[in-house]
Design a protein around this motif. Sequence first.
Motif, short mmCIF file in Angstrom:
data_model
loop_
_atom_site.label_atom_id
_atom_site.label_comp_id
_atom_site.label_asym_id
_atom_site.label_seq_id
_atom_site.Cartn_x
_atom_site.Cartn_y
_atom_site.Cartn_z
N ILE A 208 -5.87 30.19 34.11
CA ILE A 208 -5.69 30.52 35.11
C ILE A 208 -4.33 30.91 36.26
N SER A 209 -5.00 31.78 37.04
CA SER A 209 -3.87 32.55 37.06
C SER A 209 -4.77 32.88 38.67
N ARG A 210 -3.27 33.55 39.35
CA ARG A 210 -3.30 33.21 41.13
C ARG A 210 -4.29 34.71 41.19
N TYR A 211 -5.31 35.27 41.96
CA TYR A 211 -6.31 36.41 41.60
C TYR A 211 -5.35 37.58 43.12
N ILE A 212 -5.52 38.69 42.33
CA ILE A 212 -4.52 39.82 43.42
C ILE A 212 -5.44 40.01 44.34
N ASP A 213 -5.37 39.47 45.65
CA ASP A 213 -6.65 39.68 45.56
C ASP A 213 -6.59 40.24 47.31
N ASN A 214 -5.52 41.25 47.02
CA ASN A 214 -5.33 42.45 47.82
C ASN A 214 -4.87 43.78 47.00
N PRO A 215 -5.58 44.49 46.21
CA PRO A 215 -6.06 45.65 44.97
C PRO A 215 -5.67 46.62 46.28
N LEU A 217 -6.68 49.77 46.53
CA LEU A 217 -8.19 50.39 46.37
C LEU A 217 -8.41 52.23 46.61
N ILE A 218 -9.10 52.49 46.18
CA ILE A 218 -9.32 53.57 46.24
C ILE A 218 -11.13 54.17 46.65
N GLY A 219 -11.76 55.07 47.30
CA GLY A 219 -12.91 54.91 48.08
C GLY A 219 -13.30 53.38 48.10
N GLY A 220 -12.80 52.35 48.47
CA GLY A 220 -12.99 51.23 48.22
C GLY A 220 -12.91 50.91 47.72
N LYS A 221 -12.61 50.93 46.22
CA LYS A 221 -13.30 50.26 45.18
C LYS A 221 -11.90 49.97 44.82
N LYS A 222 -11.69 48.56 43.95
CA LYS A 222 -11.16 48.06 42.99
C LYS A 222 -10.97 48.61 41.18
N GLY A 299 -0.30 62.87 46.91
CA GLY A 299 -0.23 63.70 48.47
C GLY A 299 -0.57 61.82 49.73
N THR A 300 -1.05 61.14 48.83
CA THR A 300 -1.35 59.57 50.71
C THR A 300 -0.47 58.75 50.22
N LYS A 301 0.42 58.64 49.22
CA LYS A 301 1.55 58.12 49.91
C LYS A 301 3.21 58.13 49.99
N GLY A 302 3.43 59.36 48.85
CA GLY A 302 4.71 60.33 48.86
C GLY A 302 4.94 60.11 47.42
N ARG A 303 5.75 61.27 47.21
CA ARG A 303 6.54 61.69 45.71
C ARG A 303 7.35 60.55 45.20
N ALA A 304 8.02 59.92 46.55
CA ALA A 304 9.43 59.14 46.14
C ALA A 304 8.54 57.17 45.43
N VAL A 305 7.58 57.44 46.73
CA VAL A 305 7.13 55.68 46.34
C VAL A 305 6.24 54.81 44.66
N ILE A 342 -3.48 46.97 34.03
CA ILE A 342 -2.40 46.94 34.78
C ILE A 342 -3.17 47.14 35.88
N ILE A 343 -2.69 46.41 36.75
CA ILE A 343 -3.99 45.67 38.09
C ILE A 343 -2.51 46.43 39.30
N ILE A 344 -2.25 47.44 40.15
CA ILE A 344 -1.57 48.20 41.54
C ILE A 344 -2.24 47.54 42.90
N ASP A 345 -1.25 46.84 43.29
CA ASP A 345 -1.52 45.81 44.63
C ASP A 345 -1.18 47.32 45.77
N ASN A 346 -1.81 46.33 47.21
CA ASN A 346 -1.96 47.92 48.19
C ASN A 346 -0.76 47.57 48.47
N GLN A 347 0.65 47.54 48.02
CA GLN A 347 1.88 47.70 48.04
C GLN A 347 2.86 48.13 47.34
N LEU A 348 2.09 48.75 46.22
CA LEU A 348 2.06 49.24 45.18
C LEU A 348 2.67 48.21 44.09
N LYS A 349 2.59 47.43 44.54
CA LYS A 349 3.74 46.97 43.14
C LYS A 349 2.59 46.35 41.73
#
Length: 434
Positions: A208-215, A217-222, A299-305, A342-349
Motif C-alpha cells: 500500500i503506497s501513498r498515491y501520487i495524486d498530483n501527477p 497531466l498532458i491534455g488533462g490526462k494522467k 517547449g512548456t517548462k524549459g530546457r533546464a528543468v 515511472i510517474i512524473i508529478d506536477n513538480q517534475l519529480k
Amino acid sequence: MNQEAKKVANNLYGRVNMPAIERCRVSFCTDLEKSVLMSNFERRGWNQVGPDDEWNFYWASTQTCRNLFSVESGYRMNDNQMINHFPNHYELSRKDLLVKNIKRYRKELEREGNPLAEKAEVVLHGGQVVTRYVHLDFIPVTFVLPADYNMFVEEYRKSPQSTWIMKPCGKSQGTGIFLINKLSKLKKWSREAKTPFHPQLSKESYVISRYIDNPLLIGGKKFDLRLYVLVTSFRPLKAYLFQLGFCRFCTVKYDTSVTELDNMYVHLTNVSVQKHGGDYNNIHGGKMTVQNLRLYLEGTKGRAVTDKLFSAIQWLIVHSLKGVSSVMANDRHCFECYGYDIIIDNQLKPWLVEVNASPSLTSTTVNDRILKYKLIDNILSVVFPPDGVPDVRWNKLPSAEALGNFDLLIDEELLEKEEPSSSSGRGTKPNKAR
C-alpha cells in the motif's frame, strides 16, 4: 523482394547486416513465441531447438527460468549458453521486495555516513511537513500488508485526507489494484477478503503506497513512462537505458473527486486496462514517445528543468539497481531487460512505481511493433560477444556500434578503471560505452 527493398525493410526495424558467423552457430530455445522475438532470431539465421536439446540461447518466461535454476533441476549451463533472466530477478520486480531492498540500501548508506543518505524536512503539497531522503526519495511511502499494517495506520493518521493505492505483490497488468481514502474502506476490504489481515496467517501480501495524486497531466490526462533498462551484470553493475521508451496515457481525464476513485480508466495507465475503455484509440494506442514528451516539456517548462528531470530519472534507475545488486544472484550466463514504470508529478519529480521482469512484447500498434523489434535486436547486439556466439568469458564491454538505441547508464568496471575516487558520485553524467 530485390536487394534495395530488403535494405529498406531491414533499416526500418534495426541493424542491416549480421556477421556470417552469427547466422549459423546459434541454437535458440523459447517458450514465448512472440513475433518480435521469432523474427529477430530467424533474421539472424538461428536454429530453433527444444528445451531438452542443446541450446546456446534461451528466451524464457520467468517461471521457466526459476525452474531451470532450481536445486531440483540440477541443470548446469556451459560457457556457451545464455538466458534472459537472473535467477532471483524478483528481488527487483516483486513490489514488496523492491521496497524492502531500497529501504535496506538507504539504511546501509545511512549507517556508513554516506552523504547520499542525507535527510531533510520537506513540505508536501498538502501542507504536511515530513522528513525525507534528499537524494534517494524516489519511491512513494510504502508498506507491505498485512505485516506492516500497524505502521501503515500510524502513517495514515498523520494525514487522514490522503489517498493510498493497494497492489497485490505478485500480480501485473493492473490486476487487483484499487484506491482507498478511508481506513474504514481498507478494513471493509479486509473483512471481505478470504483471510482477514492477521500477521500470523499467511495470505497474499499487498503493498500500500501513498498515491501520487498530483501527477503531471498532458491534455488533462494522467500518464506514466515505460522505460526499458538492460542489465548485463549486477556485480560490477552494468546497465543500459533504451532511448525509445514511451508514455502510456489514461483514456479519461484525471479527476481526484471521490466519485471517480474507483474509475481505473482515470487512475491506471496500464494498456491492459485502458484498451477495454470506450475511448481507447487503436491507432496510437494511447502512447507517446519519450522523445516527444521531452520536446513538449522543453517547449512548456524549459530546457533546464527538462534536462534535470531526465537526469533524475537516470539517477532513480541506477540507485534502484544498486539497491538490489548485493542480493542478486549475479550469474554470468544471465542478462535481463526490465520494464520501468515511472510517474512524473506536477513538480517534475519522477517516482518509481514498479519494475517488470517480463515487459510485454505484444504489439498494439505498428509503431509498437517497430519499437519492440528494435528493442530485441539491440538487446541481442549488446549481450552477445562480437563473434555472435554466447561466451561467459567475454568481458561484457560492447562496442559503441553494438549499443544501437541503448545508452550506457552505468558500468562500475569502467568507473573503477577511470575514476576510482568518484565511482559512487552523484553527479556524473552517463556516457555511451566505449
